[in-house]
Design a protein around this motif. Structure first.
Motif, short mmCIF file in Angstrom:
data_model
loop_
_atom_site.label_atom_id
_atom_site.label_comp_id
_atom_site.label_asym_id
_atom_site.label_seq_id
_atom_site.Cartn_x
_atom_site.Cartn_y
_atom_site.Cartn_z
N ILE A 37 0.83 -1.20 0.00
CA ILE A 37 0.00 0.00 0.00
C ILE A 37 0.87 1.25 0.00
N THR A 38 1.84 1.31 0.92
CA THR A 38 2.74 2.47 0.97
C THR A 38 3.53 2.59 -0.32
N THR A 39 4.00 1.45 -0.82
CA THR A 39 4.76 1.45 -2.08
C THR A 39 3.92 2.02 -3.22
N GLY A 40 2.69 1.59 -3.30
CA GLY A 40 1.81 2.07 -4.37
C GLY A 40 1.53 3.56 -4.26
N LEU A 41 1.32 4.05 -3.04
CA LEU A 41 1.06 5.47 -2.85
C LEU A 41 2.27 6.32 -3.23
N VAL A 42 3.47 5.87 -2.83
CA VAL A 42 4.68 6.61 -3.17
C VAL A 42 4.88 6.63 -4.68
N ALA A 43 4.66 5.47 -5.31
CA ALA A 43 4.83 5.39 -6.77
C ALA A 43 3.82 6.27 -7.49
N LEU A 44 2.57 6.26 -7.02
CA LEU A 44 1.49 6.95 -7.73
C LEU A 44 1.52 8.46 -7.53
N PHE A 45 1.87 8.89 -6.31
CA PHE A 45 1.75 10.32 -6.00
C PHE A 45 3.08 11.06 -5.87
N VAL A 46 4.20 10.35 -5.92
CA VAL A 46 5.49 11.01 -5.80
C VAL A 46 6.36 10.77 -7.03
N ILE A 47 6.69 9.50 -7.30
CA ILE A 47 7.65 9.20 -8.36
C ILE A 47 7.03 9.35 -9.74
N ALA A 48 5.83 8.80 -9.95
CA ALA A 48 5.20 8.89 -11.27
C ALA A 48 4.94 10.34 -11.70
N PRO A 49 4.49 11.24 -10.81
CA PRO A 49 4.35 12.64 -11.22
C PRO A 49 5.68 13.28 -11.65
N ILE A 50 6.79 12.87 -11.00
CA ILE A 50 8.10 13.38 -11.43
C ILE A 50 8.38 12.93 -12.86
N GLY A 51 8.09 11.66 -13.15
CA GLY A 51 8.24 11.16 -14.51
C GLY A 51 7.36 11.89 -15.49
N ALA A 52 6.15 12.27 -15.05
CA ALA A 52 5.23 13.01 -15.92
C ALA A 52 5.80 14.38 -16.26
N VAL A 53 6.39 15.06 -15.27
CA VAL A 53 6.97 16.38 -15.52
C VAL A 53 8.16 16.26 -16.47
N ILE A 54 8.99 15.24 -16.28
CA ILE A 54 10.13 15.04 -17.17
C ILE A 54 9.65 14.79 -18.60
N GLY A 55 8.63 13.94 -18.74
CA GLY A 55 8.07 13.67 -20.06
C GLY A 55 7.48 14.91 -20.69
N LEU A 56 6.84 15.72 -19.88
CA LEU A 56 6.25 16.96 -20.38
C LEU A 56 7.33 17.89 -20.93
N VAL A 57 8.40 18.09 -20.16
CA VAL A 57 9.46 19.00 -20.59
C VAL A 57 10.15 18.48 -21.85
N LEU A 58 10.43 17.18 -21.90
CA LEU A 58 11.10 16.61 -23.08
C LEU A 58 10.24 16.75 -24.33
N ALA A 59 8.94 16.43 -24.18
CA ALA A 59 8.06 16.52 -25.35
C ALA A 59 7.92 17.97 -25.82
N THR A 60 7.82 18.90 -24.88
CA THR A 60 7.72 20.31 -25.26
C THR A 60 9.00 20.78 -25.94
#
Length: 227
Positions: A37-60
């Motif tokens: 449960i803790t692992t899933g929350l960290v992945a979903l709300f901390v690490i994955a959003p960081i990946g989303a921001v990186i993907g956003l900047v690279l695509a832009t």
């Protein structure tokens, strides 16, 4: 138009970055398997959003590398991020509304339940047990069943017809209700309860409703603190 395409590219990059990060974490066995449960929350709300921001900047950046006249990388990235945040908020609100509407439909959460107060007028030839244990009441809905209680002091005779009375809790918000009345030595009687899902308080009984065997029922919803 070019600015819009760059913003769209940033949004697509954010989505791709989010999904790719989740996939990468899964492939690498990220987290503590003893605490999923803790692992899933960290992945979903901390690490994955960081990946989303990186993907956003690279695509832009890829969308703006040949022509910077309509706006710089930072501005387009911020616009894309703003759209992503709005979409996330919209998704969150949609989910909250869905969760609220599909949650357990308590009629009166965190407080006493309202009551269905009823009277059943039996045919003249019917007999009423001398002990209330000879009468069982059950409210049946599409969500639950609830045992009711008879109120012997409220029994009376209407001409030559005996009338029994009782009450049962209304716990859930549903329009599918019926009341089963079982009197010792007599066939079971099932009375449809035609209340709305929210069962608003009514100070007086409704009209008598007749079954095929000649018995009748009338009822009302009684909410806590009201008479």
């Amino acid at each position: 138009m070019k600015s819009s395409l760059r913003i769209a590219a940033g949004i697509a990059g954010a989505v791709a970055g989010f999904i790719a990060t989740i996939g990468l974490l899964e492939l690498t066995g990220f987290g503590n398997r003893a605490d999923p449960i803790t692992t899933g929350l960290v992945a979903l709300f901390v690490i994955a959003p960081i990946g989303a921001v990186i993907g956003l900047v690279l695509a832009t950046k890829l969308a703006t590398r040949k022509d910077d006249n309509s706006g710089g990388l930072a501005r387009n990235s911020l616009k894309s991020l703003g759209v992503v945040v709005l979409l996330c908020l919209a998704a969150g609100v949609t989910y909250a509304v869905y969760a609220y509407t599909t949650a357990t439909p308590w009629l009166n959460p965190n407080a006493s339940n309202p009551l269905l107060v009823f009277e059943v007028r039996l045919p003249a030839e019917a007999t009423v047990p001398t002990s209330p244990q000879g009468i069982t009441i059950e409210l049946q809905t599409d969500i639950n069943t609830m045992p009711g209680e008879v109120t012997p002091y409220a029994f009376y005779r209407d001409g030559d017809q005996p009338v029994i009375a009782g009450e049962v809790e209304l716990a859930f918000r549903t329009s599918h209700r019926q009341l089963a009345v079982n009197i010792q030595g007599q066939p079971s009687r099932i009375y449809p309860i035609d209340l709305t899902a929210r069962a608003p308080h009514t100070p007086e009984f409704g009209t008598w409703r007749r079954l095929a065997d000649g018995s009748e029922i009338r009822y009302r919803a009684k909410w806590p603190g009201k008479t």
